[in-house]
Write a protein that holds these residues in place. Structure first.
Motif, mmCIF file in Angstrom:
data_model
loop_
_atom_site.group_PDB
_atom_site.id
_atom_site.type_symbol
_atom_site.label_atom_id
_atom_site.label_comp_id
_atom_site.label_asym_id
_atom_site.label_seq_id
_atom_site.Cartn_x
_atom_site.Cartn_y
_atom_site.Cartn_z
ATOM 1 N N ALA A 120 3.188 -6.077 0.393
ATOM 2 C CA ALA A 120 4.469 -5.423 0.135
ATOM 3 C C ALA A 120 5.237 -5.220 1.427
ATOM 4 O O ALA A 120 6.470 -5.308 1.449
ATOM 5 N N LEU A 121 4.513 -4.935 2.491
ATOM 6 C CA LEU A 121 5.159 -4.718 3.780
ATOM 7 C C LEU A 121 4.140 -4.884 4.888
ATOM 8 O O LEU A 121 2.928 -4.819 4.671
ATOM 9 N N LYS A 169 9.497 -4.691 -7.659
ATOM 10 C CA LYS A 169 8.367 -4.561 -8.588
ATOM 11 C C LYS A 169 7.662 -3.215 -8.442
ATOM 12 O O LYS A 169 7.192 -2.639 -9.435
ATOM 13 N N ILE A 170 7.584 -2.710 -7.228
ATOM 14 C CA ILE A 170 6.886 -1.443 -6.984
ATOM 15 C C ILE A 170 7.757 -0.260 -7.386
ATOM 16 O O ILE A 170 7.276 0.752 -7.891
ATOM 17 N N GLY A 171 9.045 -0.405 -7.181
ATOM 18 C CA GLY A 171 9.967 0.684 -7.492
ATOM 19 C C GLY A 171 10.466 1.352 -6.226
ATOM 20 O O GLY A 171 9.924 1.150 -5.133
ATOM 21 N N PRO A 172 11.496 2.170 -6.341
ATOM 22 C CA PRO A 172 12.141 2.766 -5.173
ATOM 23 C C PRO A 172 11.306 3.875 -4.547
ATOM 24 O O PRO A 172 10.333 4.354 -5.127
ATOM 25 N N PHE A 188 0.845 4.111 -1.371
ATOM 26 C CA PHE A 188 -0.233 4.302 -2.338
ATOM 27 C C PHE A 188 0.167 3.733 -3.702
ATOM 28 O O PHE A 188 -0.667 3.171 -4.418
ATOM 29 N N ARG A 189 1.430 3.864 -4.059
ATOM 30 C CA ARG A 189 1.899 3.289 -5.318
ATOM 31 C C ARG A 189 1.842 1.757 -5.270
ATOM 32 O O ARG A 189 1.501 1.099 -6.254
ATOM 33 N N GLY A 194 -1.054 -3.351 -7.426
ATOM 34 C CA GLY A 194 -1.528 -4.693 -7.117
ATOM 35 C C GLY A 194 -0.896 -5.337 -5.908
ATOM 36 O O GLY A 194 -0.880 -6.569 -5.800
ATOM 37 N N PHE A 195 -0.388 -4.527 -4.973
ATOM 38 C CA PHE A 195 0.175 -5.043 -3.733
ATOM 39 C C PHE A 195 -0.538 -4.388 -2.555
ATOM 40 O O PHE A 195 -1.342 -3.474 -2.733
ATOM 41 N N SER A 196 -0.241 -4.854 -1.356
ATOM 42 C CA SER A 196 -0.981 -4.390 -0.188
ATOM 43 C C SER A 196 -0.039 -4.050 0.960
ATOM 44 O O SER A 196 1.105 -4.516 1.016
#
Length: 300
Positions: A120-121, A169-172, A188-189, A194-196
């Motif tokens: 994710a980042l 996909k993760i949200g704001p 944590f969200r 399912g992301f890292s």
């Protein structure tokens, strides 16, 4: 990468809150012309800084009132995505970094493209900053490092390079958190969905959290010296996070043990004022009850 070689898929996004003219000038001088720059005005931008931003063709969001860090980050990510950028390099006004760091993190994110769970980042390691306690980013259990890149539970938003498709996909970021623990909850969200999240030790940015460091006299404990408003919001949001299923139990237990010590250190450092202790304990109660949003004593 040389400063004249832009990273075409990446925008830099900066949140300003009562910055000095020098802080604004640093962002313009280092990034304008090399990366597209988006800024959010959370209030207090000097008139000469506003003129400098406008002359540099920076995209300016916000109306000069303090909307909180969560709202500012969300608007910046939305604007960068709407403008066609795939990634956004998030910064606060204190960040001492360059386009080369954004480029290095972009290469790191490219190297992570095939990992599972997908990234994710990616962000830099915290560099030493005299007088300030450097943040620590715990390793994520059960995830193997990818070369020199380390999987971490969370990172500070400032200095992180976010993949905007994944962000959708993760949200704001949580705007009702207003300021503290926004980055921790989002990471944590991300893991829970399912992301890292990854740290690149080859890059580093110093962080200036608070006005200095409070150290326990007889225990190996240290914490940032925050204004009492910030401390109260941190306590509230941390306590609320204990209610969230995607925050790991290991982190909740650690914070439950650590929070009383933090309250005691902050209270002692600021003179053992009964009203202050009542404010801090009330903030914890608000978090446990789910009373979030803009605090009544938030600076304008």
């Amino acid at each position: 990468m040389t400063p004249s070689a832009p990273t075409h898929d990446t925008a830099v996004a900066v949140v300003f809150f009562r910055p000095t003219s020098a802080q604004v000038a640093r962002i313009v001088e280092r990034f304008s012309g090399h990366l597209s720059v988006f800024v959010y005005d959370n209030g207090g931008l000097p008139a000469d800084a506003l003129a400098r931003l406008d002359a540099a063709g920076v995209t300016r969001l916000g109306e000069g009132r303090n909307d909180g860090i969560g709202a500012a980050l969300d608007r910046l990510c939305e604007a960068a995505a709407a403008a066609g950028y795939a990634r956004v390099f998030l910064l606060d006004q204190d960040a001492d970094t360059t386009p080369e760091t954004a480029h290095a993190l972009g290469l790191a994110l490219d190297r992570l493209a095939a990992v599972t769970p997908p990234p994710a980042l990616v962000g830099p390691a915290p560099a030493p900053n005299p007088g300030h306690k450097a943040p620590r980013y715990p390793l994520r259990p059960g995830i193997t490092p990818h070369g020199a890149l380390l999987p971490v539970e969370f990172l500070a938003t400032s200095g992180s390079l976010i993949d905007l498709a994944t962000f959708q996909k993760i949200g704001p970021f949580r705007e009702d958190f207003f300021i503290d623990a926004v980055d921790l909850e989002w990471c944590f969200r991300a893991w829970s969905r399912g992301f890292s999240c990854w740290m690149d030790p080859a890059t580093a940015i110093p962080h200036s959290v608070g006005r200095g460091t409070i150290r326990a006299r007889f225990l190996p404990l240290a914490m940032p010296d925050q204004p009492s408003f910030r401390m109260a919001v941190y306590l509230r949001n941390t306590a609320y996070s204990w209610r969230l299923p995607h925050v790991p139990a290991r982190w909740k237990l650690k914070q439950m043990a650590y929070l009383p010590a933090q309250i005691g250190l902050h209270w002692a450092h600021h003179g053992y004022r009964p009203a202050l202790l009542a404010r801090l304990l009330s903030a914890v109660a608000d978090g446990l009850r789910g009373r979030l949003g803009r605090p009544a004593d938030a600076p304008p």
